[in-house]
Structure formats: structure tokens, C-alpha cells
Design an enzyme around this catalytic site. Structure first.
Site, PDB file in Angstrom:
ATOM      1  N   THR A  92     -22.999  17.581  12.460  1.00  0.00           N
ATOM      2  CA  THR A  92     -21.765  16.550  12.928  1.00  0.00           C
ATOM      3  C   THR A  92     -21.880  16.181  13.931  1.00  0.00           C
ATOM      4  O   THR A  92     -22.540  16.397  15.014  1.00  0.00           O
ATOM      5  CB  THR A  92     -20.499  18.235  12.665  1.00  0.00           C
ATOM      6  OG1 THR A  92     -19.081  17.049  12.734  1.00  0.00           O
ATOM      7  CG2 THR A  92     -20.499  18.584  13.901  1.00  0.00           C
ATOM      8  N   ASP A  93     -21.196  14.574  13.983  1.00  0.00           N
ATOM      9  CA  ASP A  93     -21.259  14.542  15.205  1.00  0.00           C
ATOM     10  C   ASP A  93     -20.217  15.381  16.365  1.00  0.00           C
ATOM     11  O   ASP A  93     -20.753  15.055  17.852  1.00  0.00           O
ATOM     12  CB  ASP A  93     -20.574  12.650  15.520  1.00  0.00           C
ATOM     13  CG  ASP A  93     -19.074  12.955  14.617  1.00  0.00           C
ATOM     14  OD1 ASP A  93     -18.618  14.407  14.334  1.00  0.00           O
ATOM     15  OD2 ASP A  93     -18.349  11.890  14.664  1.00  0.00           O
ATOM     16  N   GLU A  94     -20.273  15.925  15.704  1.00  0.00           N
ATOM     17  CA  GLU A  94     -19.273  16.637  17.296  1.00  0.00           C
ATOM     18  C   GLU A  94     -19.637  17.856  17.812  1.00  0.00           C
ATOM     19  O   GLU A  94     -19.122  18.494  19.094  1.00  0.00           O
ATOM     20  CB  GLU A  94     -17.535  18.655  16.370  1.00  0.00           C
ATOM     21  CG  GLU A  94     -16.661  17.567  15.415  1.00  0.00           C
ATOM     22  CD  GLU A  94     -15.773  18.243  15.117  1.00  0.00           C
ATOM     23  OE1 GLU A  94     -15.069  19.127  15.884  1.00  0.00           O
ATOM     24  OE2 GLU A  94     -15.215  17.333  14.051  1.00  0.00           O
ATOM     25  N   TYR A 111     -15.567  25.416  16.353  1.00  0.00           N
ATOM     26  CA  TYR A 111     -16.515  25.050  15.104  1.00  0.00           C
ATOM     27  C   TYR A 111     -17.888  24.377  15.271  1.00  0.00           C
ATOM     28  O   TYR A 111     -18.647  24.319  15.178  1.00  0.00           O
ATOM     29  CB  TYR A 111     -16.071  24.552  13.939  1.00  0.00           C
ATOM     30  CG  TYR A 111     -16.240  22.903  13.524  1.00  0.00           C
ATOM     31  CD1 TYR A 111     -17.362  23.521  12.289  1.00  0.00           C
ATOM     32  CD2 TYR A 111     -16.372  21.786  13.697  1.00  0.00           C
ATOM     33  CE1 TYR A 111     -18.335  22.242  11.871  1.00  0.00           C
ATOM     34  CE2 TYR A 111     -16.978  20.889  12.575  1.00  0.00           C
ATOM     35  CZ  TYR A 111     -17.674  21.653  12.101  1.00  0.00           C
ATOM     36  OH  TYR A 111     -18.528  20.503  11.283  1.00  0.00           O
ATOM     37  N   LYS A 130     -22.202  24.900  15.403  1.00  0.00           N
ATOM     38  CA  LYS A 130     -22.771  24.193  14.562  1.00  0.00           C
ATOM     39  C   LYS A 130     -23.858  23.329  15.389  1.00  0.00           C
ATOM     40  O   LYS A 130     -25.038  22.864  15.033  1.00  0.00           O
ATOM     41  CB  LYS A 130     -22.422  22.838  13.479  1.00  0.00           C
ATOM     42  CG  LYS A 130     -21.413  22.651  13.367  1.00  0.00           C
ATOM     43  CD  LYS A 130     -22.057  23.318  11.953  1.00  0.00           C
ATOM     44  CE  LYS A 130     -22.861  22.235  11.044  1.00  0.00           C
ATOM     45  NZ  LYS A 130     -23.884  22.360   9.843  1.00  0.00           N
ATOM     46  N   ASP A 180      -0.565  19.254  20.608  1.00  0.00           N
ATOM     47  CA  ASP A 180      -1.718  18.803  20.110  1.00  0.00           C
ATOM     48  C   ASP A 180      -2.256  20.136  19.829  1.00  0.00           C
ATOM     49  O   ASP A 180      -1.639  20.975  20.510  1.00  0.00           O
ATOM     50  CB  ASP A 180      -2.427  18.078  21.118  1.00  0.00           C
ATOM     51  CG  ASP A 180      -3.308  16.860  20.772  1.00  0.00           C
ATOM     52  OD1 ASP A 180      -4.465  17.425  19.758  1.00  0.00           O
ATOM     53  OD2 ASP A 180      -3.712  16.578  21.317  1.00  0.00           O
TER      54      ASP A 180
END
Length: 336
Positions: free
Chosen positions: A113-115, A139, A143, A269
């Protein structure tokens, strides 16, 4: 599978988001074999490798929802870190049994993932393959750990690995905890459309079939040990995504009165919410000739039309467990 005659062994634990109905089109296809199992079960993996002798492993298995990782990070460490380690160990043991030619041709493709790169400001250039890792959620941290393990197995043991880091996927069969299917299903049910904070968080959106095409190209021709960022060149704010879905629904399945936009509700948020992700996908285009076929507009229209045409699938996946999660995640949020 429509792209070749090769057989595929599909190994999946079938957790809350797993659904065998997603494989209905393959039910009578002799090239496809489904096996239910846990990525952390090294003995079962080893037995499957020995029996089926794969030429490549495509590692998609992951817990992937940021909100769930905030509520329960342990599952993300178990699957994404321990599971990746277990799969790598089983793959390494199998790879070492191959003759020289098969050993050189083998590939372990890790889908990430780009995260893992963290967050960007509005002025920052998009993430490249050399952007430093700075994960900000349980998360993305899990990753990032899995990416590092894959890299280490290449540099330490010589395993022929490939890594892809993709942006936000969307399309058919998307489990409705994620933004786009959540908004579609909530809108049609007359429920609130929850938008975190001001809704100005930016994501790059990648249509799922474009992602599949990119993975095929990396598997076919990617340079061993390399990372390829896969993006859609489609940066959108979350609020813009929600507005576009509402407008498509107004066109395709209009309400008796008003607009679906009337259901939008800004809520508190989530903790540590990254402000912007953006992918620079020039490397994969330059080296492998891949670029996305869908624009955000064409891909999102196809996605909304699919959900409108597949009410039975939506009803089936919205189980009691799913509704409990929705209640946990959104029912007690204050309006922003």
C-alpha cells in the site's frame, strides 16, 4: 485468469470480508482451485507448495482497514507481519527445493500500500519508490513491516521477490466498510453518509481491474528485488468522492425528493488521519508500459452501476457482524 490458461490456487482464510460468492464465475473452471486456510499455518502452506509446485506466489493476504486497526491492532500484526513471515519461510523452503532453472524463474510478488509512506502536504510531490517509510496507523505500520521482511528475504537469501505499493482501490465486490461502497450502500438505504472531519483528505484512486493489470505486468516483466508504485493519477478529496457518488445516484436512481447529498453528515475525524496520499506511477509506465485505462469518472460510474445491479450480493455481505462494526464505528461519532 481470463488472461491466460494457467491454473490458480486461491488460498484464503475467509474472515469477515471473505465471500465465496465473489468466486461464482469460477465455480466450474478447472483452472481454479480454492483452499480455505490461514496464512499463519506454515505446515499447510508447505504441503500445498509441495503438492501444486507453483511458479509464483502473489501475496494479497492482509487485514487492510485503517479504522479496524485503530480498534484492534493485534489482528493486523498477526496477519500482516506474522503471516507474511510464515508465508516467506514456507516459500523459501519450497524455493530451495527447485532446480536451477525453476529457482531462477520463481517469483514472490508482495502486494502492499501507499500508506507505508505516511502523509503528504498539499505542496509535496507524490510518493515515489524511494520515498522514506513513515507509517502513521497500526495498519500501515504492519504493512511497512511486511514490506521490510520481503526486502530482507531478497537481500539475505536471494529470493526473487517483487513488491507493489498501490493507492486506494475501488470497483465491484468491494466490501462495504470502505468509503466508496459504504457511501453507495448507505445512500440507497437512506442512512447518513459519514464524512470524517472537513472531508478534505486526499487520496489517489485506482480502479481494481487496472490494479490487476499492473500486477500481471510486474509478475511478467518486473525486475527482481524492485518496488513498483501503482496509482491511478486520480487525486480526489473524500468529500469530492462522496459528492460524485451522490450525483451519480441522483442520475441513475433518483430519490422521490431532494438529493443524496442531503444525507451527508460530517463526523469527528479519526485519530491520526493522514491528510494526503499521492502516487507517482511513472516508473511502472516507463519500465513495464503499464498505465491505468480508467479515469476516476469512468471507473466510479461502473462501480455505482455494479452496486445498483447487485442488491443480493450487498444484502448477503451485510451480515450481523458487519452491522455491529458499523454501529461501533459510526453510531457514537459526534457531528463535526
Amino acid at each position: 485468469m481470463a488472461q491466460s490458461d494457467e491454473s490458480v490456487l486461491n488460498y484464503d482464510k475467509l474472515t469477515y470480508a471473505g465471500n465465496l460468492n465473489n468466486l461464482t464465475s469460477l465455480r466450474n473452471d478447472e483452472r481454479h482451485l480454492f483452499v480455505q486456510g490461514d496464512i499463519c499455518d506454515g505446515e499447510k502452506l508447505a504441503a500445498l507448495f509441495a503438492e501444486h509446485q507453483p511458479r509464483a506466489i502473489l501475496h494479497f493476504a492482509a487485514e487492510s482497514h485503517v479504522d479496524r486497526s485503530i480498534h484492534g491492532p493485534a489482528a493486523f500484526v498477526t496477519t500482516n507481519v506474522n503471516g507474511t513471515f510464515t508465508l516467506l519461510e514456507a516459500a523459501r523452503a519450497y524455493w530451495n527445493t527447485l532446480d536451477a532453472d525453476k529457482k531462477a524463474a520463481f517469483r514472490f510478488l508482495h502486494v502492499s500500500t501507499d500508506e507505508v509512506y505516511g502523509t503528504l502536504s498539499a505542496e509535496d510531490p507524490p510518493f515515489t519508490e524511494t520515498t522514506a517509510y513513515a507509517p502513521n496507523s497500526p495498519y500501515s505500520a504492519s504493512k511497512a513491516a511486511s514490506d521490510h521482511l520481503v526486502r530482507a528475504y531478497h537481500h539475505t537469501y536471494g529470493m526473487p521477490v517483487l513488491t507493489t505499493n498501490c493507492s486506494n482501490n475501488y470497483g465491484a465486490y468491494h466490501f462495504p466498510e470502505k468509503l466508496i461502497p459504504l457511501i453507495i450502500t448507505n445512500a440507497r438505504a437512506g442512512k447518513d453518509l459519514p464524512v470524517y472531519g472537513d472531508g478534505q483528505q486526499v487520496r489517489d484512486w485506482l480502479y481494481v481491474t487496472d490494479h490487476c493489470a499492473a500486477i500481471r505486468r510486474v509478475l511478467e516483466s518486473g525486475r527482481v528485488g524492485e518496488t513498483y508504485n501503482v496509482g491511478g493519477w486520480n487525486e480526489q478529496t473524500n468529500l469530492s468522492v462522496v459528492h460524485t457518488i451522490c450525483d451519480l445516484l441522483d442520475e441513475l436512481q433518483a430519490k422521490p425528493t431532494g438529493s443524496y447529498r442531503d444525507q451527508i453528515k460530517h463526523i469527528t475525524d479519526r485519530p491520526g488521519h493522514d491528510r494526503r496520499y499521492a502516487i507517482d506511477a511513472r516508473k511502472i509506465e516507463r519500465e513495464l508500459g503499464w498505465k491505468p485505462a480508467e479515469t476516476f469518472e469512468t471507473g466510479l460510474r461502473k462501480t455505482v452501476e455494479w452496486y445498483l445491479a447487485n442488491d443480493a450480493w450487498v444484502a448477503q455481505v451485510q451480515s450481523g457482524d458487519y452491522m455491529k462494526w458499523v454501529d461501533l464505528q459510526y453510531s457514537n461519532k459526534e457531528q463535526a
